[in-house]
Design an enzyme around this catalytic site. Structure first.
Site, PDB file in Angstrom:
ATOM      1  N   CYS A 142       0.848  -1.188   0.000  1.00 35.43           N
ATOM      2  CA  CYS A 142       0.000   0.000   0.000  1.00 35.43           C
ATOM      3  C   CYS A 142       0.882   1.235   0.000  1.00 35.43           C
ATOM      4  CB  CYS A 142      -0.869  -0.010   1.254  1.00 35.43           C
ATOM      5  SG  CYS A 142      -1.863   1.466   1.418  1.00 35.43           S
ATOM      6  N   ASP A 143       0.445   2.257  -0.714  1.00 37.23           N
ATOM      7  CA  ASP A 143       1.279   3.466  -0.777  1.00 37.23           C
ATOM      8  C   ASP A 143       0.957   4.482   0.319  1.00 37.23           C
ATOM      9  OD1 ASP A 143      -1.095   4.650  -1.528  1.00 37.23           O
ATOM     10  OD2 ASP A 143      -0.294   5.606  -3.313  1.00 37.23           O
ATOM     11  N   TYR A 172      -6.437   6.699   7.847  1.00 34.66           N
ATOM     12  CA  TYR A 172      -7.679   5.992   7.518  1.00 34.66           C
ATOM     13  C   TYR A 172      -8.456   5.584   8.774  1.00 34.66           C
ATOM     14  CZ  TYR A 172      -7.067   5.624   2.476  1.00 34.66           C
ATOM     15  OH  TYR A 172      -6.980   5.912   1.139  1.00 34.66           O
TER      16      TYR A 172
HETATM   17  P1  NAD Z   1      -9.179   2.813 -12.431  1.00 33.96           P
HETATM   18  O1  NAD Z   1     -10.590   2.398 -12.423  1.00 33.96           O
HETATM   19  O2  NAD Z   1      -8.797   4.134 -13.005  1.00 33.96           O
HETATM   20  O3  NAD Z   1      -8.316   1.697 -13.183  1.00 33.96           O
HETATM   21  C1  NAD Z   1      -8.360   0.364 -12.876  1.00 33.96           C
HETATM   22  C2  NAD Z   1      -8.285  -0.439 -14.165  1.00 33.96           C
HETATM   23  O4  NAD Z   1      -8.368  -1.837 -13.810  1.00 33.96           O
HETATM   24  C3  NAD Z   1      -9.428  -0.176 -15.148  1.00 33.96           C
HETATM   25  O5  NAD Z   1      -8.910   0.259 -16.379  1.00 33.96           O
HETATM   26  C4  NAD Z   1     -10.133  -1.514 -15.265  1.00 33.96           C
HETATM   27  O6  NAD Z   1     -10.641  -1.786 -16.530  1.00 33.96           O
HETATM   28  C5  NAD Z   1      -9.025  -2.468 -14.887  1.00 33.96           C
HETATM   29  N1  NAD Z   1      -9.474  -3.798 -14.495  1.00 33.96           N
HETATM   30  C6  NAD Z   1     -10.562  -4.141 -13.779  1.00 33.96           C
HETATM   31  N2  NAD Z   1     -10.635  -5.480 -13.641  1.00 33.96           N
HETATM   32  C7  NAD Z   1      -9.563  -6.003 -14.299  1.00 33.96           C
HETATM   33  C8  NAD Z   1      -9.104  -7.334 -14.509  1.00 33.96           C
HETATM   34  N3  NAD Z   1      -9.746  -8.388 -14.003  1.00 33.96           N
HETATM   35  N4  NAD Z   1      -7.968  -7.506 -15.222  1.00 33.96           N
HETATM   36  C9  NAD Z   1      -7.303  -6.444 -15.729  1.00 33.96           C
HETATM   37  N5  NAD Z   1      -7.707  -5.166 -15.556  1.00 33.96           N
HETATM   38  C10 NAD Z   1      -8.817  -4.940 -14.834  1.00 33.96           C
HETATM   39  O7  NAD Z   1      -8.692   2.731 -10.931  1.00 33.96           O
HETATM   40  P2  NAD Z   1      -7.670   3.633 -10.145  1.00 33.96           P
HETATM   41  O8  NAD Z   1      -8.419   4.681  -9.422  1.00 33.96           O
HETATM   42  O9  NAD Z   1      -6.556   4.040 -10.997  1.00 33.96           O
HETATM   43  O10 NAD Z   1      -7.138   2.584  -9.093  1.00 33.96           O
HETATM   44  C11 NAD Z   1      -6.531   1.371  -9.465  1.00 33.96           C
HETATM   45  C12 NAD Z   1      -6.340   0.470  -8.283  1.00 33.96           C
HETATM   46  O11 NAD Z   1      -5.254   0.894  -7.490  1.00 33.96           O
HETATM   47  C13 NAD Z   1      -7.537   0.429  -7.340  1.00 33.96           C
HETATM   48  O12 NAD Z   1      -7.656  -0.858  -6.834  1.00 33.96           O
HETATM   49  C14 NAD Z   1      -7.146   1.402  -6.270  1.00 33.96           C
HETATM   50  O13 NAD Z   1      -7.880   1.205  -5.114  1.00 33.96           O
HETATM   51  C15 NAD Z   1      -5.711   1.036  -6.158  1.00 33.96           C
HETATM   52  N6  NAD Z   1      -4.844   1.943  -5.448  1.00 33.96           N
HETATM   53  C16 NAD Z   1      -4.060   1.362  -4.558  1.00 33.96           C
HETATM   54  C17 NAD Z   1      -3.178   2.090  -3.849  1.00 33.96           C
HETATM   55  C18 NAD Z   1      -2.329   1.378  -2.860  1.00 33.96           C
HETATM   56  O14 NAD Z   1      -1.317   1.850  -2.485  1.00 33.96           O
HETATM   57  N7  NAD Z   1      -2.710   0.187  -2.399  1.00 33.96           N
HETATM   58  C19 NAD Z   1      -3.082   3.463  -4.070  1.00 33.96           C
HETATM   59  C20 NAD Z   1      -3.907   4.057  -5.012  1.00 33.96           C
HETATM   60  C21 NAD Z   1      -4.794   3.269  -5.722  1.00 33.96           C
HETATM   61  C1  LMR Z   2      -8.055   7.251  -5.218  1.00 29.90           C
HETATM   62  O1  LMR Z   2      -8.730   6.716  -6.081  1.00 29.90           O
HETATM   63  O2  LMR Z   2      -7.461   8.310  -5.397  1.00 29.90           O
HETATM   64  C2  LMR Z   2      -7.964   6.568  -3.926  1.00 29.90           C
HETATM   65  O3  LMR Z   2      -7.196   5.452  -4.087  1.00 29.90           O
HETATM   66  C3  LMR Z   2      -7.566   7.445  -2.836  1.00 29.90           C
HETATM   67  C4  LMR Z   2      -8.402   8.682  -2.864  1.00 29.90           C
HETATM   68  O4  LMR Z   2      -7.881   9.693  -3.319  1.00 29.90           O
HETATM   69  O5  LMR Z   2      -9.572   8.605  -2.487  1.00 29.90           O
END
Ligand code: NAD
Ligand code: LMR
Length: 443
Positions: free
Chosen positions: A170-171, A266
């Site tokens: 997680c970031d 959080y």
């Molecule tokens: P987003 O919706 O912009 O992009 C996610 C992409 O995943 C979409 O293009 C979607 O089509 C694709 N996708 C969905 N199911 C899939 C599958 N089975 N196989 C391949 N691709 C698939 O989302 P976002 O806002 O950019 O966030 C992306 C992810 O990163 C989320 O899970 C978000 O919660 C996570 N995130 C995690 C951290 C962390 O540190 N843990 C930080 C920021 C975001």
């Molecule tokens: C996001 O989609 O940006 C989240 O992962 C975190 C936030 O900004 O709510």
């Protein structure tokens, strides 16, 4: 010459993809690359940024191969690292999670409370599917998975793919530590040695030392009691928008509840849920802010780059938060023994906590492995909260595996964000309706 690596970004259509590519290209001296692939199961969405990403890569180093594909075999063949950030159901389903929760007077949030539970039920299959492709086509690949909700996804991978080369990360701690570094007067968060324990989005720092070993946590807490995670002059803070600024301020209240540790922000959703609901707009939630903000900005800029054919003057920025991905891949590849927070099976690291809980703790990462640090015993307040939350996460995974309505009702009832079993049931029935086609059918 250092070995060169091939990486696939799963969830290639994510709004974070361009900044991650910029970050990878900025670190080629640490982690040399021969190939960058984007993989998504939504071609139209990935195409909104694939061309711009290709231009960015080619302008930096034309020798790096670039591939954007929706074919799992093409994506996962001959890769060393998979950076996975998928969002099953995309942002419109996040919007549903948040709005349904708020309709019932409960915190509406991406990973905390009912929103996180609903999102977890959607994510498990998508993450497992990607692990299976990786194991089929590149069995020695490591998946660095930061698809949310990380805690539930980590419990699912622990249970359902126990031998897979997946590391859940997680970031958020990077963001927190950047704030602490600014408050304490360091240039870089890596000038601090930290101790932390908890679950994902649910933990506490217990020590922050400088490189001479001086303990700085009391100084940080003294500041937080007055200003939260904001610097004295709020305008100097590195918060991207108002909602993150409010979160930074709220840390003041969190620290009051235990002025011997400093919390992951959080925790505001669990400990001050009433305040969070009072300050939410049930008709315009964080998902709307992200769709109207980051998504429009990133897709707009990518369209512009594709149109002009160059990224020379781009406004896209390197994802500093995502730097932990390069650090982690570098540690696994080159045995750097960097200390990093990972989400791992407890196995005694927290002495008075179940072995089979997925906890977020510091680990030493080396060649193809990681070793969790020993945490010792944790205090009653944190232990009680964590036991309740870890039970929620386990019940969600049980519900997904067993297709159990009862287990999911129990999970929602047990969440600290939900006031009663009545509210939990009403929420569950609405969430089932909204998630048709994404969740297993519950009996
Ligand atoms: P987003 O919706 O912009 O992009 C996610 C992409 O995943 C979409 O293009 C979607 O089509 C694709 N996708 C969905 N199911 C899939 C599958 N089975 N196989 C391949 N691709 C698939 O989302 P976002 O806002 O950019 O966030 C992306 C992810 O990163 C989320 O899970 C978000 O919660 C996570 N995130 C995690 C951290 C962390 O540190 N843990 C930080 C920021 C975001
Ligand atoms: C996001 O989609 O940006 C989240 O992962 C975190 C936030 O900004 O709510």
């Amino acid at each position: 010459m250092k070995q060169k690596f091939s990486v696939v970004i799963a969830g290639g259509g994510s709004t974070y993809t361009p900044e991650i590519i910029l970050m990878l290209l900025d670190n080629l001296d640490k982690l040399p690359l021969r190939c960058i692939k984007l993989y998504d199961n939504d071609e139209d969405r990935q195409n909104k940024l694939a061309k711009a990403c290709e231009i960015i890569v080619k302008e930096k180093d034309p020798d790096i191969e670039f591939v954007a594909t929706t074919d799992p075999q093409t994506a996962y063949t001959d890769v060393d690292f998979c950076l996975a950030h998928i969002r099953v159901g995309q942002l419109p389903m996040r919007e549903m999670d948040e709005k349904i929760s708020l309709k019932h007077g409960v915190v509406g949030q991406e990973t905390c409370g009912p929103g996180g539970i609903a999102y977890g039920m959607r994510s498990i299959a998508g993450v497992l599917e990607n692990i299976d492709y990786m194991e089929k086509y590149s069995p020695n690949c490591w998946m660095l998975n930061y698809s949310n909700p990380a805690a539930i996804v980590a419990e699912a991978t622990r249970r359902l793919r126990p031998n897979s080369r997946v590391i859940n990360i997680c970031d958020m701690p990077i963001g927190l530590e950047n704030s602490y570094a600014q408050i304490l007067g360091f240039k870089d968060r890596k000038e601090m040695d930290i101790r932390y324990f908890g679950l994902n989005h649910f933990g506490w720092y217990t020590s922050i030392k400088d490189k001479d070993g001086n303990e700085l946590l009391p100084k940080l807490i003294e500041h937080q009691l007055k200003y939260g995670n904001c610097p004295e002059n709020e305008a100097e803070g590195n918060y991207t928008d108002d909602s993150w600024m409010e979160t930074a301020r709220k840390v003041k209240d969190l620290v009051r509840l235990d002025p011997t540790t400093t919390p992951n922000s959080y925790l505001q959703y669990y400990l001050y849920g009433d305040d969070m609901v009072a300050h939410s707009d049930p008709n315009y939630t964080r998902a709307n802010q992200v769709m109207d903000g980051r998504e429009k900005r990133v897709f707009g800029e990518c369209a512009r780059i594709a149109e002009v054919g160059t990224a020379k003057d781009t406004t896209l920025e390197i994802g500093i938060h995502a730097s932990f991905i390069v650090d982690l891949a570098t540690a696994l590849a080159f045995n750097t023994h960097e200390r990093m927070l990972l989400i791992v099976e407890n196995n005694g690291a927290i002495e008075n906590f179940p072995d089979d809980a997925m906890v977020e703790i510091p680990c030493i990462v080396g060649k193809d492995s990681y070793e969790p640090l020993s945490i010792g015993k944790i205090p009653t307040f944190q232990k009680g909260l964590m036991e309740q939350q870890v039970a929620v996460e386990k019940l969600v995974v049980d519900a997904w595996i067993e297709h159990s309505y009862l287990k999911l009702w129990q999970a929602l009832t047990l969440s600290k964000t939900v006031p009663s079993a009545n509210v939990a049931k009403a929420l569950l029935d609405d969430l089932i309706e909204a998630n048709k086609g994404y969740w297993p059918e519950l009996k």
